[in-house]
Design a protein around this motif. Structure first.
Motif, PDB file in Angstrom:
ATOM      1  N   SER A  52       0.832  -1.208   0.000  1.00  0.00           N
ATOM      2  CA  SER A  52       0.000   0.000   0.000  1.00  0.00           C
ATOM      3  C   SER A  52       0.861   1.249   0.000  1.00  0.00           C
ATOM      4  O   SER A  52       0.551   2.236  -0.680  1.00  0.00           O
ATOM      5  CB  SER A  52      -0.930   0.007   1.215  1.00  0.00           C
TER       6      SER A  52
ATOM      7  N   LYS B 205      -5.460  -4.286   4.613  1.00  0.00           N
ATOM      8  CA  LYS B 205      -6.719  -3.627   4.240  1.00  0.00           C
ATOM      9  C   LYS B 205      -6.788  -2.179   4.706  1.00  0.00           C
ATOM     10  O   LYS B 205      -7.780  -1.497   4.445  1.00  0.00           O
ATOM     11  CB  LYS B 205      -7.904  -4.391   4.837  1.00  0.00           C
TER      12      LYS B 205
ATOM     13  N   ARG C 206      -7.120   0.501   1.921  1.00  0.00           N
ATOM     14  CA  ARG C 206      -8.425   0.353   1.284  1.00  0.00           C
ATOM     15  C   ARG C 206      -9.525   0.939   2.164  1.00  0.00           C
ATOM     16  O   ARG C 206     -10.464   1.572   1.667  1.00  0.00           O
ATOM     17  CB  ARG C 206      -8.714  -1.131   1.007  1.00  0.00           C
TER      18      ARG C 206
END
Length: 396
Positions: A114, A307, A310
């Motif tokens: 990320s 996550k 996101r």
């Protein structure tokens, strides 16, 4: 001097086609491929190109343990080259700034993939409209001409499906159907300050807060947020608001107040156009809301979580939809775009890269009386008149 490898990086093999005259003369196709190794690091804005030997040497270096500068002249030269590229860091005072930047990323608790995606997808100085025009990819007709027809708008219907009843008298449905992204704003009509305050209260203001431990507080807003952390801040660009000077502000969600930033752009319209990557149809909105994430707030809980990034982008989506609904209820037009020059926002708002950053820009204001830039309104609730000729449906 001791050194170590940067923590978050990836190696991407690149192949670029090139014309090969010798291949043509030898009966070949004349197309050859130039190969290189491109290294992207989470603390560097630009990729670095290195050869295979340097890449193998780099990958064998530890990212956690400090190593002394080798005595072998060739190995020493390799280390110094990789230090200059920023792929190695050292404890030498001459490299203190590079070490601090890389250490900041280490301490930020990003999931490495990320972090790499975020760092290398940020724009600076991009003119997205100009790029679309040069590529002739502005209208739906342009896209079909270049790419062919898109995938079907919906998957095939399934056998055995049960038809659901439709509600014809639902006031919420009527309001939602009145929502359409606005690309035409009435710059001659100012937005009342109380109306802006109402929208901020409905969408971004903290409705309540709870303190679970001394100094540990969580907010309740009218939009959901992963872990109830609400890491998004709104920087407000005021263009046409009654009783409020045009310029840059920060909105405080707990105090429900706007504070002018100490440094203001000399050319506000130019700043808006650069921020929005040339999307001039959005730049004239009465108010722009730049959604900035304080990543450290979210990653305090979701440390190195696959996550986490996101989740914060979903937070921005929740805010944009709430803003659309609130603006529509007041008779205003709204928009949201992720096609922005993030570094323009970072410079203007004094943001610390990789610790906080812009995710999207929302905007709102009075709709213009005439549509000069094409909009998408399939059911004709906003623009019942015929569309401007020749524009086609814009790329969304």
């Amino acid at each position: 001097m001791n050194f170590r490898r940067c923590l978050m990086m990836m190696v991407e093999p690149i192949e670029r086609p090139r014309f090969d005259l010798a291949g043509v003369l030898g009966g070949g196709t004349g197309v050859d491929f130039e190969r290189s190794l491109q290294v992207r690091a989470a603390h560097l804005r630009e990729p670095r190109v290195i050869d295979a030997a340097s890449c193998m040497w780099l990958l064998q270096c530890s990212a956690e343990q400090w190593q002394p500068l080798p005595s072998d002249p060739q190995a020493r030269a390799d280390v110094l080259t990789l230090l200059e590229l920023g792929l190695l860091v050292s404890d030498d005072p001459a490299h203190a700034q590079a070490l601090a930047i890389e250490q900041q990323v280490r301490d930020s608790h990003w999931w490495p993939l990320s972090a790499l995606h975020y760092q290398h997808s940020r724009w600076d100085g991009v003119d997205s409209l100009g790029d679309m025009q040069r590529s002739q990819l502005v209208t739906a007709q342009d896209l079909v001409r270049s790419f062919g027809a898109p995938p079907a708008e919906a998957p095939p219907r399934r056998e055995g499906a049960r038809a659901l009843p439709r509600c014809g008298d639902d006031p919420m449905q009527a309001q939602l159907q009145a929502r359409a992204t606005c690309r035409n704003f009435d710059t001659g009509r100012a937005l009342p300050l109380p109306l802006l305050a109402r929208l901020l209260q409905q969408v971004l203001m903290a409705q309540a807060q709870v303190e679970t431990d001394p100094g540990v507080r969580f907010l309740k807003k009218n939009v959901p947020s992963a872990g109830s952390l609400h890491p998004l801040e709104a920087y407000v660009v005021v263009r046409h608001v009654e009783g409020l000077a045009a310029g840059l502000y920060h909105y405080h969600a707990v105090a429900h107040e706007l504070a002018p930033l100490p440094t203001q752009p000399g050319d506000l319209p130019g700043f808006c156009l650069r921020l929005l990557a040339g999307q001039d149809w959005f730049a004239d909105a009465h108010v722009l809301l730049v959604l900035v994430c304080r990543f450290e707030r979210s990653y305090w809980k979701y440390r190195g979580h696959a996550k986490a990034y996101r989740a914060v982008t979903l937070d921005a989506g929740h805010v944009s939809q709430a803003l659309y609904s609130a603006a529509t209820a007041q008779g205003l037009g709204a928009f949201v775009t992720a096609a922005i020059n993030e570094l323009e926002a970072e410079r203007a708002f004094g943001l610390q890269a990789m610790t906080e950053g812009a995710l999207a820009v929302c905007g709102l204001g009075w709709r213009a009386g005439a549509m000069t830039t094409a909009e998408l309104d399939p059911i004709g609730r906003v623009w019942p008149a015929p569309r401007p000729p020749g524009n086609g449906t814009p790329q969304r």
